[in-house]
Design a protein around this motif. Structure first.
Motif, short mmCIF file in Angstrom:
data_model
loop_
_atom_site.label_atom_id
_atom_site.label_comp_id
_atom_site.label_asym_id
_atom_site.label_seq_id
_atom_site.Cartn_x
_atom_site.Cartn_y
_atom_site.Cartn_z
N LEU A 216 0.83 -1.21 0.00
CA LEU A 216 0.00 0.00 0.00
C LEU A 216 0.86 1.26 0.00
N SER A 217 1.97 1.23 0.74
CA SER A 217 2.83 2.42 0.73
C SER A 217 3.48 2.60 -0.64
N PHE A 218 3.81 1.48 -1.31
CA PHE A 218 4.40 1.58 -2.66
C PHE A 218 3.39 2.13 -3.66
N LEU A 219 2.15 1.61 -3.63
CA LEU A 219 1.12 2.11 -4.52
C LEU A 219 0.82 3.59 -4.25
N ARG A 220 0.79 3.93 -2.96
CA ARG A 220 0.56 5.33 -2.61
C ARG A 220 1.69 6.21 -3.14
N SER A 221 2.91 5.69 -3.08
CA SER A 221 4.05 6.46 -3.58
C SER A 221 3.97 6.64 -5.09
N ILE A 222 3.60 5.56 -5.80
CA ILE A 222 3.50 5.65 -7.27
C ILE A 222 2.43 6.65 -7.66
N LEU A 223 1.25 6.55 -7.03
CA LEU A 223 0.15 7.46 -7.37
C LEU A 223 0.48 8.89 -6.97
N THR A 224 1.11 9.03 -5.81
CA THR A 224 1.50 10.37 -5.36
C THR A 224 2.51 10.98 -6.33
N LEU A 225 3.45 10.15 -6.77
CA LEU A 225 4.45 10.63 -7.72
C LEU A 225 3.77 11.09 -9.01
N GLY A 226 2.84 10.26 -9.51
CA GLY A 226 2.15 10.63 -10.74
C GLY A 226 1.30 11.88 -10.59
N SER A 227 0.74 12.07 -9.37
CA SER A 227 -0.14 13.23 -9.15
C SER A 227 0.63 14.52 -8.94
N PHE A 228 1.77 14.44 -8.25
CA PHE A 228 2.45 15.66 -7.83
C PHE A 228 3.62 16.05 -8.71
N ILE A 229 4.12 15.11 -9.51
CA ILE A 229 5.28 15.49 -10.32
C ILE A 229 4.89 16.52 -11.38
N ALA A 230 3.66 16.38 -11.90
CA ALA A 230 3.17 17.38 -12.88
C ALA A 230 2.97 18.73 -12.21
N ILE A 231 2.44 18.69 -10.96
CA ILE A 231 2.25 19.94 -10.22
C ILE A 231 3.60 20.61 -9.97
N LEU A 232 4.58 19.81 -9.53
CA LEU A 232 5.90 20.36 -9.24
C LEU A 232 6.55 20.90 -10.51
N TRP A 233 6.35 20.20 -11.61
CA TRP A 233 6.93 20.65 -12.89
C TRP A 233 6.36 22.01 -13.29
N SER A 234 5.05 22.13 -13.19
CA SER A 234 4.41 23.39 -13.62
C SER A 234 4.73 24.53 -12.67
N LEU A 235 4.86 24.24 -11.37
CA LEU A 235 5.12 25.30 -10.40
C LEU A 235 6.56 25.78 -10.43
N SER A 236 7.49 24.86 -10.71
CA SER A 236 8.91 25.23 -10.62
C SER A 236 9.37 26.09 -11.79
N GLY A 237 8.65 26.05 -12.89
CA GLY A 237 9.01 26.90 -14.03
C GLY A 237 10.34 26.48 -14.65
N GLU A 238 11.04 27.46 -15.17
CA GLU A 238 12.28 27.19 -15.89
C GLU A 238 13.44 27.90 -15.22
N MET A 239 14.53 27.17 -15.04
CA MET A 239 15.73 27.76 -14.45
C MET A 239 16.69 28.13 -15.60
N THR A 240 17.16 29.41 -15.57
CA THR A 240 18.07 29.90 -16.61
C THR A 240 19.37 30.34 -15.95
N PHE A 241 20.51 29.92 -16.51
CA PHE A 241 21.80 30.33 -15.95
C PHE A 241 22.83 30.30 -17.10
N ASN A 242 23.95 31.00 -16.87
CA ASN A 242 25.02 31.11 -17.86
C ASN A 242 26.23 30.31 -17.44
N ILE A 243 26.77 29.55 -18.39
CA ILE A 243 28.03 28.84 -18.17
C ILE A 243 28.92 29.11 -19.37
N GLY A 244 30.07 29.79 -19.11
CA GLY A 244 31.02 30.10 -20.18
C GLY A 244 30.41 30.99 -21.25
#
Length: 564
Positions: free
Chosen positions: A147-175
Motif C-alpha cells: 500500500l505504501s508503494f502504490l501510494r508512492s506511485i500514485l502520489t508521484l504521478g499526481s504531484f510530479i506534474a504539479i511540481l513541474w508546472s510550479l517550478s518553471g524554468e531555471m536559466t543560468f550562464n556557463i562560459g
C-alpha cells in the motif's frame, strides 16, 4: 530475484485459493481508499496555495471560505484513513488464518512430517515461532509495503506534474552560454532522492542478516523459558535453579549481543534517514528561493512547491523509508522458505503392507543407529492377532527403536516388515491442558464416545476417583502422578480399540500387582487386539504369549520356559 521468487512462492497459494475472490475484493477496496487519500492530498496541496495567497492578500472572506473547505477535506481524510486501516486488518487476519491453517496442516500432516523432521535432525529452529510470528510478519509487512508503494506511485504521478508546472524554468550562464532547465525542481528532487537511496542502502545492507538472527535468537530464548516451565518439578527437586539461571542468561546474552549490533546499524541508518526527512522539509524552499525572490512565484506558490516537492521526494524515497521493513520482510521470507523446504524434502513414509492370514506383525529386521552402526537383528518376528508379545533386553539395546521402526518412523534399518494398522504409546507421554474426556478419546474427538463409555474405562483402570472431573480442563501432566498417567494411557487404548497396539514401558511407574492387573484388564477388554510391549518388569513375563529376549542369541522364549 531469488528472494522475489521465494516471496511469490509463499504468497501465491493464498491468492490462487477459493478465498481469493472475497480477499481480492477487500484488497481492491483498500487500494481504492489509498488512491482516495492521494486525491485528498492533491486537494490539500491546492488548498495550501489558495490559503496562503489569501493570507498574503489579507482577503478575509476567502480565508473563512477556505477554512470551511478545510473542515470537509480533513473529515474525509480521517474517514478514509480509519476505514483503510480497519479493512487492512480484516484482510490481514483472513490471510493469516488461511496461511496458518495451511502451514500447520503441512507440519502436523497425516504423514507425521513434524516427527520425521525431528528424527532426521533436520527440524528448523522453532517451528512454532515460524507459524505464529513469521506468518504474521510476512502478511503485515506485505500489506504495508504494497500500500505504501502504490501510494508512492500514485502520489508521484499526481504531484510530479504539479511540481513541474510550479517550478518553471531555471536559466543560468556557463562560459557565456545560456542554459535553460524546464521543471528544474523535478530534476533537483530526483537527484536528491537518488543520492539518499544510495546512501541508505550502503548504511543499511547488514540489517537483513541481523534481523534474521534476531528472530532466531528471540525464539530460542522463548523456547528455553518454556522448557524450564515444563520441567519445573525436576528443576526444583534437584535444586538446579542456579544452573538454569546461568543457561538462560547465556541464551539471553546471544539475544542482547545481536540486539546491540542491530541497534548500532539502525542508529547509523536513523542518523541519515531522520536527517534526510528533516532536510526534505526545508530543502524545497531553498531550491525555490531564487524564483520567490525574483517575484516569479507568490508565497502560496512557494508553499505549494514545498508540499509538492515533499510529496514527490517522499514517493521517490519509498525505498529509504521502507528499508527497515524490507530487511525484516527479507529475513522472514528466508525463514519461512527454509521451513517449507524442509517439510517438502521429507519423503512420504511407505505404508507397510498388511501381513497375510492371522498375523498382526511379520518382520525380518536388522536395526541400525543413526550413524548406521548395527544395533541387533530380529529375524522371523511374528505376532498373531489377539496375541500378547513382550520384549525384554538391557537398557540402550534398541527396544524403543524397534517399536519406532515398526510404527513407520525409524528409517535406519535393513530388511522388511508388514503390519496391520497400529497405535504406538511411547515412553514420553503426551497430556495437554484439556478436558479429561478429550485426553481419554485422543486421537479421536471427544464427541466420538459417550460419557458412559469414558466413565467405564476409568473404572476399569482404577481411575474412578477422576470420574467427577471428566469435563474438567487441568494441566494433567502435573496434576496426575506417573502411575495415573500410565493408567490413563491404557484407558485410552481400551476406548479406541486398535487392532495392534505397541506399548513402551507403559506400566513402569506401577507396582507389581497393579501392572499385572492392568495388563490382564487390557487383554480381557481387547481380546482380538495384538499387543507388543517393551518392559523390564519380570512379573509381566508369564502373562505373555511370546517373550522376545533381545539379550539372547535366539531371542524367542516361550512363557513356559521363563522364570519371573
Amino acid at each position: 530475484m531469488k528472494q522475489l521468487s521465494q516471496y511469490w512462492r509463499l504468497v501465491k497459494p493464498f491468492w490462487l485459493s477459493k478465498q481469493r475472490l472475497s480477499s481480492l475484493g477487500l484488497l481492491i477496496v483498500i487500494i481504492s481508499m489509498t488512491f482516495g487519500s492521494v486525491w485528498l492530498s492533491v486537494q490539500f496541496n491546492q488548498w495550501n496555495g489558495d490559503f496562503y495567497n489569501a493570507l498574503q492578500q489579507l482577503d478575509g472572506s476567502k480565508i473563512y471560505a477556505l477554512l470551511g473547505q478545510f473542515a470537509i477535506l480533513i473529515s474525509a481524510m480521517i474517514l478514509v484513513s480509519v476505514y483503510s486501516s480497519f479493512l487492512q486488518k480484516k484482510l490481514l487476519i483472513d490471510w493469516r488464518t488461511w496461511m496458518t491453517e495451511q502451514l500447520a496442516s503441512h507440519w502436523l500432516s497425516d504423514q507425521q512430517h513434524h516427527y520425521h523432521l525431528k528424527l532426521a535432525q533436520q527440524e528448523p529452529d522453532n517451528p512454532d515461532q515460524r507459524i505464529a510470528e513469521d506468518i504474521y510478519l510476512l502478511i503485515d509487512l506485505s500489506l504495508d509495503l504494497l500500500l505504501s508503494f502504490l501510494r508512492s506511485i500514485l502520489t508521484l504521478g499526481s504531484f510530479i506534474a504539479i511540481l513541474w508546472s510550479l517550478s518553471g524554468e531555471m536559466t543560468f550562464n556557463i562560459g557565456g552560454e545560456e542554459w535553460h532547465i524546464p521543471g528544474y525542481m523535478v530534476w533537483t528532487c530526483i537527484g536528491y532522492t537518488i543520492l539518499g537511496t544510495a546512501i541508505t542502502h550502503w548504511i543499511g545492507k547488514p540489517l537483513q542478516r541481523l534481523n534474521f538472527n534476531q528472530q532466531k535468537r528471540e525464539a530460542d530464548f522463548r523456547s528455553a523459558l518454556i522448557e524450564r516451565r515444563e520441567h519445573s518439578e525436576m528443576i526444583a527437586g534437584q535444586k538446579g535453579e542456579s544452573v538454569e539461571r546461568t543457561e538462560l542468561s547465556n541464551s539471553f546474552t546471544h539475544v542482547a549481543h545481536n540486539w546491540y549490533k542491530l541497534m548500532v546499524k539502525e542508529r547509523n541508518l536513523g542518523f541519515f534517514t531522520v536527517g534526510y526527512s528533516q532536510i526534505s522539509g526545508i530543502a524545497p524552499i531553498f531550491f525555490a528561493l531564487p524564483q520567490f525572490l525574483s517575484g516569479a512565484i507568490q508565497l502560496g506558490g512557494l508553499m505549494q512547491i514545498r508540499m509538492a516537492f515533499r510529496q514527490v521526494s517522499g514517493s521517490l524515497s519509498w525505498f529509504i523509508y521502507s528499508y527497515r521493513d524490507l530487511a525484516k520482510l527479507s529475513a522472514t521470507v528466508e525463514r519461512l522458505t527454509t521451513f517449507i523446504d524442509k517439510l517438502e524434502q521429507i519423503s512420504p513414509s511407505d505404508v507397510p503392507q498388511k501381513p497375510t492370514e492371522n498375523l498382526a506383525v511379520n518382520a525380518n529386521l536388522s536395526l541400525l543407529q543413526r550413524d548406521l552402526t548395527p544395533l541387533f537383528t530380529l529375524g522371523n518376528f511374528e505376532v498373531n492377532q489377539g496375541e500378547f508379545t513382550l520384549i525384554k533386553g538391557r537398557s540402550g539395546l534398541g527396544k524403543s527403536t524397534l517399536l519406532r521402526t515398526l510404527s513407520g518412523f525409524w528409517p535406519h534399518y535393513q530388511g522388511e516388515y508388514q503390519r496391520i494398522d497400529s497405535l504406538w504409546i511411547p515412553q514420553k507421554l503426551y497430556l495437554t491442558t484439556a478436558s479429561l474426556k478429550s485426553l481419554l478419546c485422543y486421537p479421536q474427538s471427544a464427541d466420538k464416545f459417550s460419557d458412559e463409555q469414558c466413565l467405564n474405562v476409568l473404572e476399569q483402570v482404577g481411575l474412578d476417583q477422576l470420574s467427577p472431573q471428566l469435563d474438567a480442563s487441568e494441566p494433567w501432566s502435573t496434576r496426575l502422578s506417573g502411575g495415573e498417567q500410565q493408567r490413563l494411557m491404557i484407558a485410552r487404548v481400551m476406548l479406541n480399540r486398535p487392532s495392534l497396539v505397541m506399548l513402551d514401558e507403559t506400566t513402569s511407574s506401577l507396582d507389581k500387582d497393579a501392572s499385572i492387573s492392568l495388563v490382564k484388564t487390557l487383554r480381557q477388554t481387547l481380546p482380538n487386539t495384538a499387543i507388543v510391549m517393551v518392559s523390564h518388569q519380570s512379573e509381566l513375563w508369564p502373562l505373555a504369549d511370546q517373550l522376545i529376549d533381545l539379550d539372547q542369541p535366539s531371542h524367542a522364549l516361550t512363557p513356559n520356559s521363563m522364570e519371573a
